[in-house]
Write an enzyme that holds these catalytic residues in place. Structure first.
Site, PDB file in Angstrom:
ATOM      1  N   LYS A   1      57.805  23.263  22.044  1.00 40.94           N
ATOM      2  CA  LYS A   1      57.624  21.635  22.826  1.00 40.94           C
ATOM      3  C   LYS A   1      56.263  22.176  24.504  1.00 40.94           C
ATOM      4  CE  LYS A   1      58.541  19.649  26.154  1.00 40.94           C
ATOM      5  NZ  LYS A   1      57.278  19.334  27.330  1.00 40.94           N
TER       6      LYS A   1
ATOM      7  N   SER B   1      59.588  24.313  36.055  1.00 44.50           N
ATOM      8  CA  SER B   1      60.130  24.096  37.347  1.00 44.50           C
ATOM      9  C   SER B   1      62.531  23.989  37.819  1.00 44.50           C
ATOM     10  CB  SER B   1      60.550  22.726  38.112  1.00 44.50           C
ATOM     11  OG  SER B   1      61.405  21.379  37.180  1.00 44.50           O
TER      12      SER B   1
ATOM     13  N   GLU C   1      59.466  24.707  47.517  1.00 47.55           N
ATOM     14  CA  GLU C   1      58.576  25.142  46.200  1.00 47.55           C
ATOM     15  C   GLU C   1      57.448  23.757  46.190  1.00 47.55           C
ATOM     16  OE1 GLU C   1      58.892  25.721  42.091  1.00 47.55           O
ATOM     17  OE2 GLU C   1      57.413  27.472  42.058  1.00 47.55           O
TER      18      GLU C   1
ATOM     19  N   PHE D   1      53.032  23.386  32.332  1.00 46.37           N
ATOM     20  CA  PHE D   1      52.060  23.032  32.325  1.00 46.37           C
ATOM     21  C   PHE D   1      51.386  24.803  32.469  1.00 46.37           C
ATOM     22  CE2 PHE D   1      52.812  22.234  36.842  1.00 46.37           C
ATOM     23  CZ  PHE D   1      51.013  22.784  37.237  1.00 46.37           C
TER      24      PHE D   1
ATOM     25  N   GLU E   1      53.354  18.506  27.835  1.00 48.13           N
ATOM     26  CA  GLU E   1      52.704  17.131  27.583  1.00 48.13           C
ATOM     27  C   GLU E   1      51.181  17.264  28.619  1.00 48.13           C
ATOM     28  OE1 GLU E   1      55.300  17.719  29.166  1.00 48.13           O
ATOM     29  OE2 GLU E   1      55.376  14.974  30.435  1.00 48.13           O
TER      30      GLU E   1
ATOM     31  N   CYS F   1      54.220  30.689  39.641  1.00 49.00           N
ATOM     32  CA  CYS F   1      55.573  31.586  40.210  1.00 49.00           C
ATOM     33  C   CYS F   1      55.335  32.801  40.715  1.00 49.00           C
ATOM     34  CB  CYS F   1      56.143  31.553  38.919  1.00 49.00           C
ATOM     35  SG  CYS F   1      55.863  32.930  37.399  1.00 49.00           S
TER      36      CYS F   1
HETATM   37  P1  NAD Z   1      58.478  21.297  34.919  1.00 49.36           P
HETATM   38  O1  NAD Z   1      59.485  21.423  35.229  1.00 49.36           O
HETATM   39  O2  NAD Z   1      58.434  20.228  34.679  1.00 49.36           O
HETATM   40  O3  NAD Z   1      58.418  20.830  33.281  1.00 49.36           O
HETATM   41  C1  NAD Z   1      58.802  21.998  32.082  1.00 49.36           C
HETATM   42  C2  NAD Z   1      58.743  21.358  31.032  1.00 49.36           C
HETATM   43  O4  NAD Z   1      59.919  20.827  31.239  1.00 49.36           O
HETATM   44  C3  NAD Z   1      57.398  21.301  30.246  1.00 49.36           C
HETATM   45  O5  NAD Z   1      57.496  20.855  29.356  1.00 49.36           O
HETATM   46  C4  NAD Z   1      57.906  19.181  30.778  1.00 49.36           C
HETATM   47  O6  NAD Z   1      58.129  18.451  29.058  1.00 49.36           O
HETATM   48  C5  NAD Z   1      59.607  19.128  30.225  1.00 49.36           C
HETATM   49  N1  NAD Z   1      60.432  18.479  31.726  1.00 49.36           N
HETATM   50  C6  NAD Z   1      60.022  18.464  32.528  1.00 49.36           C
HETATM   51  N2  NAD Z   1      61.263  17.226  32.859  1.00 49.36           N
HETATM   52  C7  NAD Z   1      61.751  17.029  32.108  1.00 49.36           C
HETATM   53  C8  NAD Z   1      63.732  16.664  32.123  1.00 49.36           C
HETATM   54  N3  NAD Z   1      63.987  15.943  33.243  1.00 49.36           N
HETATM   55  N4  NAD Z   1      63.580  16.515  31.507  1.00 49.36           N
HETATM   56  C9  NAD Z   1      63.797  17.590  30.469  1.00 49.36           C
HETATM   57  N5  NAD Z   1      62.728  18.245  30.219  1.00 49.36           N
HETATM   58  C10 NAD Z   1      61.419  18.104  30.839  1.00 49.36           C
HETATM   59  O7  NAD Z   1      57.473  22.489  35.129  1.00 49.36           O
HETATM   60  P2  NAD Z   1      56.381  22.381  35.603  1.00 49.36           P
HETATM   61  O8  NAD Z   1      55.685  21.783  36.449  1.00 49.36           O
HETATM   62  O9  NAD Z   1      55.074  21.948  34.399  1.00 49.36           O
HETATM   63  O10 NAD Z   1      55.917  23.802  35.699  1.00 49.36           O
HETATM   64  C11 NAD Z   1      55.560  24.073  37.180  1.00 49.36           C
HETATM   65  C12 NAD Z   1      56.997  24.545  37.758  1.00 49.36           C
HETATM   66  O11 NAD Z   1      57.332  26.086  36.581  1.00 49.36           O
HETATM   67  C13 NAD Z   1      56.929  25.816  39.127  1.00 49.36           C
HETATM   68  O12 NAD Z   1      58.078  25.535  39.343  1.00 49.36           O
HETATM   69  C14 NAD Z   1      56.491  26.783  38.630  1.00 49.36           C
HETATM   70  O13 NAD Z   1      57.137  28.281  39.500  1.00 49.36           O
HETATM   71  C15 NAD Z   1      57.387  27.539  37.230  1.00 49.36           C
HETATM   72  N6  NAD Z   1      57.357  28.308  36.273  1.00 49.36           N
HETATM   73  C16 NAD Z   1      58.082  29.479  36.588  1.00 49.36           C
HETATM   74  C17 NAD Z   1      57.607  30.546  35.564  1.00 49.36           C
HETATM   75  C18 NAD Z   1      58.841  31.492  35.509  1.00 49.36           C
HETATM   76  O14 NAD Z   1      58.224  32.690  35.238  1.00 49.36           O
HETATM   77  N7  NAD Z   1      60.066  31.781  36.308  1.00 49.36           N
HETATM   78  C19 NAD Z   1      56.541  30.919  35.108  1.00 49.36           C
HETATM   79  C20 NAD Z   1      56.484  30.153  34.972  1.00 49.36           C
HETATM   80  C21 NAD Z   1      55.872  28.464  35.921  1.00 49.36           C
END
Ligand code: NAD
Length: 427
Positions: A173, A226, A375, A149, A176, A281
């Protein structure tokens, strides 16, 4: 009235086979701005088929012609900079200047992708008399891109221009929480002349992601999000022998040495912990203060107090995120840490429904406290104290996360000493 989004498949907006929808909120106001369908595995299959049908034509188009689409896409991103930035702000809650910065980054990646015809030039090696090996790069097929997000425009654009210029076709994808920017990206790609089916968007959550990991028509997958979900996606996709690049979460340590430049360190650390409301991040989330640096911490607190929610600090993504971040602060306080600047219960006049957390600086955090180990993903800085540089490095090394680490000092030798020993991937 808020609209229910549709998927973008084969160049057309298509109703999802969704059993339910989720509200899309404006985090700055707490108002609903759209509904997003939780699409099914059937929608994924339709999108993969559309992408597979487009693959022979697109991959068979010379790269010099494919790249022309992305020169036009870059020009369209520039043309629509203002409206796309506003859309990012509306669905993500970050400030307009932060949104603009991520559109600028999207343009930079597109520029990089436009140089791909030069970058992918192959190699030829004479391996034996009269025997020559060539290295050529070929697209792999249909690829999936799953995004978080926090950067609704930039993170999808880390992958889109590169993967598509190289001749792959894609199913995106988006998160959401922020599905609107992805639809605007789809419209801009179409306007730039991308053939139908080369880029598809399927909205949803876990079911869509799992279907993308399992679908035999997906050759490779990129995930950003994450660590917990990155692991799940990596394991599931590679179990099907797909190529997967999965980027996870972070806990970035800033090591501050007593000779650090007071003003520069304080303003840098304050900006890093609070930019994008700490939902980056690369955000500074842990500071390791070595020896007598109280003067820097005092100045840092002054800088943090000047960062005002709703003015130069955006909202966090959801009510649940606000509550989670505030719980981390309360728990740290209960465990004996000292709250120097408290951002809990922030309210912005006229936007009382918004999800705001003010900048928060917490001192005397121990490495074993939850706030130091996990985090937080909010505008919160946990300060740990160390007597020596080596003790500070040991704290950084012991943390399981490893995105970035920084050192603030005016001593080049010490900077190098820390850089060589810190365990994060980027120093
Ligand atoms: P998230 O892991 O909750 O969601 C990421 C994606 O995975 C979304 O599209 C979501 O719909 C999907 N998802 C969520 N739960 C799922 C599940 N159980 N099974 C399958 N798919 C699932 O992450 P977020 O809250 O949207 O984003 C924040 C996180 O992203 C933070 O941890 C941040 O550090 C990380 N991030 C990392 C980088 C990097 O370059 N390393 C860059 C940006 C964000």
């Amino acid at each position: 009235m808020s609209v229910t989004l549709r998927n973008h498949i084969g160049g057309k907006e298509t109703d999802a086979n969704a059993s339910s929808t989720l509200p899309v909120m404006n985090p700055a106001t707490g108002e609903q701005i759209a509904s997003v369908p939780l699409s099914s595995a059937k929608d994924v299959d339709t999108a993969v088929r559309a992408a597979a049908a487009a693959f022979p034509g697109w991959s068979g188009t010379p790269i010099k012609e494919r790249v022309q689409v992305f020169y036009r896409y870059k020009a369209l991103l520039e043309r629509d900079m203002a409206s796309l930035s506003e859309l990012v702000t509306r669905e993500n809650g970050k400030t307009l200047s932060e949104a603009k910065a991520e559109v600028e980054k999207s343009i930079e990646v597109t520029e990089f992708a436009c140089s791909m015809p030069q970058l992918i030039a192959g190699e030829v090696l004479e391996v034996s008399r009269g025997v020559e090996c060539r290295i050529d790069r070929h697209p792999v097929g249909v690829v999936a891109c799953i995004t978080p997000f926090n950067f609704p425009a930039m993170v999808p654009n880390w992958t889109i221009p590169n993967a598509l210029v190289l001749g792959n076709t894609m199913v995106l994808k988006p998160s959401e929480f922020v599905p609107l920017s992805a639809m605007r990206i789809a419209a801009l790609l179409q306007e730039a002349g991308l053939p139908d089916g080369v880029f598809n968007v399927v909205h949803g959550g876990q079911e869509v992601v799992e279907a993308l990991c399992d679908h035999p028509g997906i050759e490779a997958l990129s995930f950003v999000g994450s660590t917990r979900v990155a692991k799940l996606v990596y394991q599931r996709a590679t179990a099907h022998l797909k190529r997967a690049v999965c980027l996870g979460g972070a806990k970035n340590h800033l090591i501050v040495l007593p000779d650090a430049h007071e003003e520069m360190t304080a303003s840098n650390v304050a900006a890093s912990m609070s930019g994008c409301a700490g939902q980056r991040c690369m955000a500074a989330s842990a500071m390791v203060a070595v020896g007598g640096v109280d003067h820097i911490i005092r100045r840092l607190c002054d800088e943090a107090r000047a960062i005002v929610p709703g003015k130069n600090l955006g909202a966090v993504i959801s009510k649940q995120a606000k509550e989670r971040i505030e719980r981390y602060i309360t728990e740290a306080e209960r465990e004996g840490a000292t709250i120097l600047v408290d951002g809990r219960n922030a309210v912005v006049a006229g936007k009382e429904g918004g999800y705001y957390v003010g900048p928060t600086v917490i001192d005397n955090v121990r490495p074993d406290m939850k706030i130091a180990r996990e985090e937080v993903f909010g505008p919160v800085l946990a300060i740990m104290r160390a007597k020596t540089v080596d003790e500070a490095i040991a704290i950084e090394n012991a943390n399981p996360y490893g995105n970035a680490a920084s050192v603030f000092t005016q001593n080049g030798g010490l900077a190098r000493y820390v850089a060589e020993r810190a365990s994060a991937g980027m120093i």
